[in-house]
Design a protein around this motif. Structure first.
Motif, PDB file in Angstrom:
ATOM      1  N   SER A 122     -13.359 -20.891  18.852  1.00  0.00           N
ATOM      2  CA  SER A 122     -13.226 -20.357  17.489  1.00  0.00           C
ATOM      3  C   SER A 122     -11.799 -20.505  16.945  1.00  0.00           C
ATOM      4  N   LYS A 165     -12.891 -10.329  18.041  1.00  0.00           N
ATOM      5  CA  LYS A 165     -12.930 -11.611  17.317  1.00  0.00           C
ATOM      6  C   LYS A 165     -14.288 -12.294  17.479  1.00  0.00           C
ATOM      7  N   GLU A 168      -0.411 -29.217  21.951  1.00  0.00           N
ATOM      8  CA  GLU A 168       0.023 -28.806  20.614  1.00  0.00           C
ATOM      9  C   GLU A 168      -1.017 -27.861  20.038  1.00  0.00           C
ATOM     10  N   ALA A 169      -0.572 -26.816  19.370  1.00  0.00           N
ATOM     11  CA  ALA A 169      -1.531 -25.882  18.763  1.00  0.00           C
ATOM     12  C   ALA A 169      -1.893 -26.374  17.367  1.00  0.00           C
ATOM     13  N   HIS A 217     -10.735 -23.079  13.762  1.00  0.00           N
ATOM     14  CA  HIS A 217     -10.192 -22.569  12.491  1.00  0.00           C
ATOM     15  C   HIS A 217      -8.670 -22.573  12.468  1.00  0.00           C
ATOM     16  N   ARG A 218      -8.059 -23.157  13.497  1.00  0.00           N
ATOM     17  CA  ARG A 218      -6.602 -23.259  13.630  1.00  0.00           C
ATOM     18  C   ARG A 218      -5.914 -21.889  13.554  1.00  0.00           C
ATOM     19  N   THR A 219      -6.646 -20.842  13.932  1.00  0.00           N
ATOM     20  CA  THR A 219      -6.030 -19.516  13.932  1.00  0.00           C
ATOM     21  C   THR A 219      -5.078 -19.350  15.116  1.00  0.00           C
ATOM     22  N   THR A 220      -5.006 -20.370  15.947  1.00  0.00           N
ATOM     23  CA  THR A 220      -3.961 -20.377  16.984  1.00  0.00           C
ATOM     24  C   THR A 220      -2.586 -20.274  16.308  1.00  0.00           C
ATOM     25  N   HIS A 221      -2.485 -20.787  15.066  1.00  0.00           N
ATOM     26  CA  HIS A 221      -1.222 -20.727  14.321  1.00  0.00           C
ATOM     27  C   HIS A 221      -0.830 -19.286  14.003  1.00  0.00           C
ATOM     28  N   VAL A 222      -1.822 -18.398  13.965  1.00  0.00           N
ATOM     29  CA  VAL A 222      -1.536 -16.987  13.705  1.00  0.00           C
ATOM     30  C   VAL A 222      -1.247 -16.262  15.019  1.00  0.00           C
ATOM     31  N   TYR A 223      -2.049 -16.552  16.050  1.00  0.00           N
ATOM     32  CA  TYR A 223      -1.973 -15.737  17.269  1.00  0.00           C
ATOM     33  C   TYR A 223      -0.942 -16.220  18.287  1.00  0.00           C
ATOM     34  N   TYR A 224      -0.772 -17.531  18.439  1.00  0.00           N
ATOM     35  CA  TYR A 224       0.212 -17.997  19.433  1.00  0.00           C
ATOM     36  C   TYR A 224       1.621 -17.463  19.156  1.00  0.00           C
ATOM     37  N   THR A 247     -17.311 -11.360  12.497  1.00  0.00           N
ATOM     38  CA  THR A 247     -17.666 -12.159  11.315  1.00  0.00           C
ATOM     39  C   THR A 247     -19.185 -12.159  11.145  1.00  0.00           C
TER      40      THR A 247
END
Lengths: 332, 245
Positions: free
Chosen positions: B80, B17, B244-245, B84-91, B21
């Protein structure tokens, strides 16, 4: 087989402070169970003792107006927010107790929560790597979601609909047993929305469990087996979709409304006035014939079964909106 | 039943990760180019002044680069997903958040270390090229010690960025904080607390590596590490676990 017969709870309005009775313990074992989930931000209770079950092999529609607590409930299920009280169980186990939650549960939460600089393929590959999935899964999902042509494009270059497809792809990448989706058709074109509906129906028919949150009532009605309605953090109604769709009757409008009322009374059809129209508990064919017989000119005649869910939804929440507006006005 | 995601796999994904990019690759390319320019520039400057070019001398020329560039890698690694709020994908994929948090720390250290090792190789190549008639043992005197200090210094700098970013959780703010604390904060501490600066300066652990009569005491090193590394890292870990994520 799809479990259409299972009903989560009776389709009546749950009184304030009331408790939703769960159908049976055996259902909580295989599906998704929300048990007394409560969440507050400061003194504001956002989710208040929410309890319901999404039975396995079925689609549960989760409906509510904006700010009702739907997204917070789903965030708690996904582990993005921590509940102050209560549990969300997947096949009887908490998400964090599952060996590899990403392999069992797919979440569709926010299509904007993707790294804009990452390619579509790389976004899928990262999740695939984490979940130790074969590369074939990624190719399969790219084909299934119609993202093959844009696989090398960066997320920043994708439309909202394409991002939504990517989020859906991420959710189904591991071929999970459970799907939890917040507005999955948001931003999708008509073809995409139909694809999602067909996919969910097929997924449930294969024994999967779906929790589908949406404000697009027709989308929910088209696929859901069960409905759970939430408002101001509380479950206000729940039941099988058939319970929301039957016994509503026909919407009728006549040039001379009082004559239509006379016809209904003569026929002993229960009816009520709803604005310029009547809601009559009788089939449209019989109403049409009776009105023809009594020479009553009709200007509208439709079966309202299709929009029954919407009417119920509005009926259940309109009072809440009114009281909320009143309190806002009095505050102002 | 599928097994838990291993820490090694989490770390590998976090390393990927950090490098997958265009922007992250561009940042690493710029850092490498800056390091190369500094080394070559210092070597040419030394030669023009008739000063011997040594491996240790070249390593000293990139001290400030290490202090400012390596924290950047740590900051990018830690913020990172939040940015990019990718915590919503990974958490939702993970059973808990702690594993990923420490995997990010390890991944940032690994990438920074790889960059530092590349720079050290470059130093060796430039020193060898500029050696001329000088004897190799002279040019590469204490090469092992210099390399070890370079590696530890790189890890300290990276962890400084990691720790501040973990607590601050905003990329831009963390970058500003690192620059301000490194360039201004340390000077202020030295001016305002001349006798106790060893306890509060971020440079104390680095100074301990150099050694000598001016080397800070163990208590000063521990205090400085606790303030600038352990405490923000602990705050960041707590927020990650409970926020909170």
């Amino acid at each position: 087989m799809r479990n259409r017969a299972t009903v989560v709870a009776s389709a009546k309005k749950i009184p304030r402070g009331g408790t939703l009775i769960l159908a049976s313990q055996s259902e909580t074992g295989a599906g998704i169970a929300f048990i007394g989930v409560t969440k507050s931000y400061g003194r504001r209770v956002v989710v208040d003792s929410v309890s319901f079950i999404c039975p396995p092999g079925s689609i549960t529609g989760f409906l509510g107006p904006n700010g009702a607590g739907k997204s917070t409930t789903l965030r708690i299920a996904a582990g993005l927010s921590r509940a102050d009280a209560g549990e969300v169980l997947f096949a009887g186990r908490r998400r964090r107790d599952l060996e590899n939650p990403g392999r069992c549960i797919g979440f569709v939460l926010d299509p904007t929560a993707l790294h804009p600089g990452r390619s579509v393929q790389e976004t899928l590959k990262l999740s695939g790597l984490l979940l130790e999935l074969p590369a074939a899964h990624i190719d399969e999902v790219l084909v299934l979601t119609g993202l093959v042509a844009v696989r090398r494009k960066r997320v920043a270059a994708l439309s909202l609909g394409m991002r939504q497809r990517l989020v859906l792809g991420l959710a189904i990448l591991a071929k999970p047993q459970f799907l939890v989706m917040d507005e999955p058709t948001n931003g999708l074109d008509a073809d995409g929305a139909v694809w999602v509906r067909n996919f969910l129906t097929h997924f449930a028919s294969e024994g999967g469990t779906v929790l589908l949150s949406s404000h697009l009532l027709r989308d929910v009605q088209a696929v859901a087996d069960h409905i759970v309605m939430i408002d101001r953090g509380r479950i206000v109604a729940a039941g099988g979709v058939a319970e929301f769709s039957t016994g509503v009757g026909t919407r009728v409008a006549a040039a001379e409304p009082w004559r239509l009322a006379e016809v209904c009374s003569k026929q002993q059809w229960p009816f009520r006035r709803d604005g310029d129209t009547f809601l009559v508990e009788a089939p449209p064919e019989e109403i049409g014939l009776a009105c023809l017989e009594h020479r009553v000119a009709l200007i509208h005649l439709s079966n309202v079964t299709e929009s029954a869910l919407e009417e119920k939804f509005l009926a259940l929440t309109s009072g809440e909106f009114a009281s909320r507006n009143n309190s806002l006005e009095s505050t102002a | 039943m599928s097994r838990r995601i291993s820490f090694a796999l989490l770390t590998w994904v976090e390393i990927r990760k950090l490098l997958d990019t265009r922007s992250s690759l561009a940042i690493l390319a710029v850092l490498t180019a800056v390091a190369a320019a500094l080394v070559v520039g210092f070597a040419l400057f030394s030669q023009s002044n008739g000063t011997a070019v040594t491996f240790a001398g070249l390593a000293g020329s990139i001290g400030l680069f290490t202090a400012l560039a390596m924290p950047l890698i740590g900051i990018l690694g830690m913020t990172s997903d939040i940015a990019h709020r990718t915590t919503h994908v990974y958490y939702p994929l993970l059973g808990g958040r702690s594993g990923q948090f420490w995997a990010k720390v390890t991944a940032a250290a690994a990438v920074a270390l790889a960059l530092q090792l590349f720079v050290l190789l470059l130093l060796a190549a430039v020193a060898a090229a500029a050696m001329g008639n000088a004897a190799a043992p002279e040019v590469f005197r204490d090469a092992a010690g210099t390399t070890a200090r370079g590696v530890v210094s790189c890890l300290l700098s990276t962890m400084f960025g990691v720790a501040l970013a973990a607590a601050i959780r905003r990329t831009a703010l963390a970058i500003v904080a690192v620059i301000l604390v490194t360039l201004v904060g340390n000077g202020l501490i030295l001016t305002l607390l001349p006798d106790a600066s060893g306890y509060f300066s971020t440079l104390t652990a680095g100074a301990a590596l150099v050694g000598g009569p001016e080397a800070p005491s163990a208590l000063e090193v521990i205090t400085s590490l606790a303030i600038w590394y352990a405490l923000p890292l602990a705050i960041g870990w707590w927020i990650t676990e409970n926020g909170e994520a």
